[in-house]
Enzyme design. Structure first.
Site, PDB file in Angstrom:
ATOM      1  N   HIS A  17       0.845  -1.211   0.000  1.00 30.13           N
ATOM      2  CA  HIS A  17       0.000   0.000   0.000  1.00 30.13           C
ATOM      3  C   HIS A  17       0.877   1.257   0.000  1.00 30.13           C
ATOM      4  O   HIS A  17       0.634   2.189  -0.755  1.00 30.13           O
ATOM      5  CB  HIS A  17      -0.882   0.057   1.262  1.00 30.13           C
ATOM      6  CG  HIS A  17      -1.934  -1.007   1.364  1.00 30.13           C
ATOM      7  ND1 HIS A  17      -2.106  -1.763   2.495  1.00 30.13           N
ATOM      8  CD2 HIS A  17      -2.886  -1.420   0.499  1.00 30.13           C
ATOM      9  CE1 HIS A  17      -3.123  -2.599   2.317  1.00 30.13           C
ATOM     10  NE2 HIS A  17      -3.606  -2.417   1.124  1.00 30.13           N
ATOM     11  N   LYS A  41     -18.623  -5.810   6.732  1.00 26.58           N
ATOM     12  CA  LYS A  41     -17.422  -6.652   6.752  1.00 26.58           C
ATOM     13  C   LYS A  41     -16.700  -6.452   8.088  1.00 26.58           C
ATOM     14  O   LYS A  41     -16.412  -5.315   8.465  1.00 26.58           O
ATOM     15  CB  LYS A  41     -16.505  -6.220   5.600  1.00 26.58           C
ATOM     16  CG  LYS A  41     -15.663  -7.343   5.035  1.00 26.58           C
ATOM     17  CD  LYS A  41     -14.976  -6.912   3.757  1.00 26.58           C
ATOM     18  CE  LYS A  41     -13.516  -7.283   3.778  1.00 26.58           C
ATOM     19  NZ  LYS A  41     -12.758  -6.720   2.667  1.00 26.58           N
ATOM     20  N   ARG A  90      -2.187  -5.970  -8.335  1.00 22.50           N
ATOM     21  CA  ARG A  90      -1.112  -6.903  -8.007  1.00 22.50           C
ATOM     22  C   ARG A  90      -0.964  -8.000  -9.046  1.00 22.50           C
ATOM     23  O   ARG A  90       0.125  -8.417  -9.370  1.00 22.50           O
ATOM     24  CB  ARG A  90      -1.402  -7.596  -6.661  1.00 22.50           C
ATOM     25  CG  ARG A  90      -0.946  -6.819  -5.488  1.00 22.50           C
ATOM     26  CD  ARG A  90      -1.602  -7.334  -4.250  1.00 22.50           C
ATOM     27  NE  ARG A  90      -3.025  -7.048  -4.309  1.00 22.50           N
ATOM     28  CZ  ARG A  90      -3.827  -7.092  -3.262  1.00 22.50           C
ATOM     29  NH1 ARG A  90      -3.354  -7.455  -2.097  1.00 22.50           N
ATOM     30  NH2 ARG A  90      -5.094  -6.793  -3.382  1.00 22.50           N
ATOM     31  N   SER A 128      -2.987  -7.558   2.959  1.00 22.33           N
ATOM     32  CA  SER A 128      -3.240  -7.438   4.402  1.00 22.33           C
ATOM     33  C   SER A 128      -3.527  -8.816   5.005  1.00 22.33           C
ATOM     34  O   SER A 128      -3.096  -9.109   6.122  1.00 22.33           O
ATOM     35  CB  SER A 128      -4.438  -6.518   4.656  1.00 22.33           C
ATOM     36  OG  SER A 128      -4.172  -5.236   4.162  1.00 22.33           O
TER      37      SER A 128
HETATM   38  P1  ADP Z   1      -5.926  -5.945   0.524  1.00 26.13           P
HETATM   39  O1  ADP Z   1      -6.643  -6.331   1.789  1.00 26.13           O
HETATM   40  O2  ADP Z   1      -6.084  -7.003  -0.541  1.00 26.13           O
HETATM   41  O3  ADP Z   1      -4.511  -5.562   0.747  1.00 26.13           O
HETATM   42  P2  ADP Z   1      -7.104  -3.237   0.255  1.00 26.13           P
HETATM   43  O4  ADP Z   1      -8.554  -2.997   0.065  1.00 26.13           O
HETATM   44  O5  ADP Z   1      -6.559  -2.835   1.561  1.00 26.13           O
HETATM   45  O6  ADP Z   1      -6.783  -4.759  -0.088  1.00 26.13           O
HETATM   46  O7  ADP Z   1      -6.283  -2.543  -0.911  1.00 26.13           O
HETATM   47  C1  ADP Z   1      -6.440  -1.196  -1.258  1.00 26.13           C
HETATM   48  C2  ADP Z   1      -5.857  -0.942  -2.606  1.00 26.13           C
HETATM   49  O8  ADP Z   1      -4.461  -1.241  -2.601  1.00 26.13           O
HETATM   50  C3  ADP Z   1      -6.434  -1.784  -3.753  1.00 26.13           C
HETATM   51  O9  ADP Z   1      -6.471  -0.974  -4.921  1.00 26.13           O
HETATM   52  C4  ADP Z   1      -5.431  -2.913  -3.898  1.00 26.13           C
HETATM   53  O10 ADP Z   1      -5.438  -3.456  -5.195  1.00 26.13           O
HETATM   54  C5  ADP Z   1      -4.144  -2.163  -3.609  1.00 26.13           C
HETATM   55  N1  ADP Z   1      -3.077  -3.022  -3.101  1.00 26.13           N
HETATM   56  C6  ADP Z   1      -3.081  -3.801  -2.008  1.00 26.13           C
HETATM   57  N2  ADP Z   1      -1.906  -4.434  -1.837  1.00 26.13           N
HETATM   58  C7  ADP Z   1      -1.115  -4.063  -2.873  1.00 26.13           C
HETATM   59  C8  ADP Z   1       0.217  -4.395  -3.299  1.00 26.13           C
HETATM   60  N3  ADP Z   1       0.958  -5.271  -2.620  1.00 26.13           N
HETATM   61  N4  ADP Z   1       0.677  -3.808  -4.431  1.00 26.13           N
HETATM   62  C9  ADP Z   1      -0.108  -2.954  -5.127  1.00 26.13           C
HETATM   63  N5  ADP Z   1      -1.362  -2.594  -4.797  1.00 26.13           N
HETATM   64  C10 ADP Z   1      -1.870  -3.147  -3.693  1.00 26.13           C
END
Ligand code: ADP
Length: 159
Positions: A17, A41, A90, A128
Site C-alpha cells: 500500500h 465486513k 497486483r 493485508s
Molecule cells: P488488501 O486487503 O487485498 O490488501 P485493500 O482494500 O486494503 O486490499 O487494498 C487497497 C488498494 O491497494 C487496492 O487498490 C489494492 O489493489 C491495492 N493493493 C493492495 N496491496 C497491494 C500491493 N501489494 N501492491 C499494489 N497494490 C496493492
C-alpha cells in the site's frame, strides 16, 4: 490541480500500500488515502486504528492525507471534489473485480476517472490478509509492513 483518492480497507496498511501511496503522491498534487468503513465486513483493526496507522506511515509526505468513508466510493469522491480514483493492481486476479468496479463507477459518474498503478514487483504477493496470517502464527512480518506500525499490528496477536 490533480486531486486523487486511494481507497481501500487497509486492514492493516502494508508496504505494498505504502509503495502505491508514495508513487501516486509524486504524480498528484494531493492524495487522500480513504479507508472504507464497511459495516457489512468485520475488520481486524477498527477504523480509528487503521486511520492512525496510515497517518503514522504517511507523515513524511505533505501532500498525503488520511480520511475514512462509509457507503459508495463515488459519492465520497464527489463529496471530496476529487476526479481521480487510484487503484493498485497486483495480479490478474485483482483485474476482473477492479475492472468491473471501474466500469460501474464510470457509469455512476463519467467525470471521475479510475487510474490503475501496477504493483512494485517486490510486493506483488503482499496483502493485508497475508500479513495477518503470518502475524497470527507468530511469524516475522517486519519485511512486509512499514516499521512505524509493526508493533501496533503485532499487538493484536500478543496473547
Ligand atoms: P488488501 O486487503 O487485498 O490488501 P485493500 O482494500 O486494503 O486490499 O487494498 C487497497 C488498494 O491497494 C487496492 O487498490 C489494492 O489493489 C491495492 N493493493 C493492495 N496491496 C497491494 C500491493 N501489494 N501492491 C499494489 N497494490 C496493492
Amino acid at each position: 490541480m490533480s486531486k486523487a483518492i486511494y481507497p481501500g480497507s487497509f486492514d492493516p496498511v502494508t508496504k505494498g500500500h505504502l509503495d502505491i501511496i508514495i508513487r501516486a503522491s509524486r504524480i498528484m498534487d494531493s492524495l487522500t488515502v480513504a479507508v472504507l468503513d464497511n459495516p457489512r465486513k468485520v475488520a481486524t483493526y477498527n477504523i480509528e486504528k487503521r486511520v492512525e496507522m496510515l497517518k503514522l506511515v504517511t507523515k513524511p509526505y505533505p501532500n498525503v492525507n488520511v480520511d475514512y468513508y462509509k457507503g459508495l466510493l463515488i459519492d465520497y469522491a464527489e463529496q471530496k471534489e476529487t476526479d481521480i480514483i487510484i487503484k493498485g493492481l497486483r495480479a490478474i486476479s485483482d483485474f476482473e473485480f477492479e475492472f468491473q468496479m471501474a466500469l460501474v463507477n464510470q457509469k455512476l459518474n463519467p467525470a471521475i476517472e479510475t487510474l490503475f498503478m501496477m504493483t512494485n514487483s517486490k510486493y506483488s504477493y503482499l496483502s493485508s490478509s497475508i500479513v495477518k496470517e503470518i502475524a497470527a502464527l507468530g511469524g516475522d512480518i517486519s519485511s512486509l509492513v512499514p516499521p512505524e506500525v509493526h508493533d501496533i499490528i503485532i499487538a493484536k496477536y500478543a496473547d
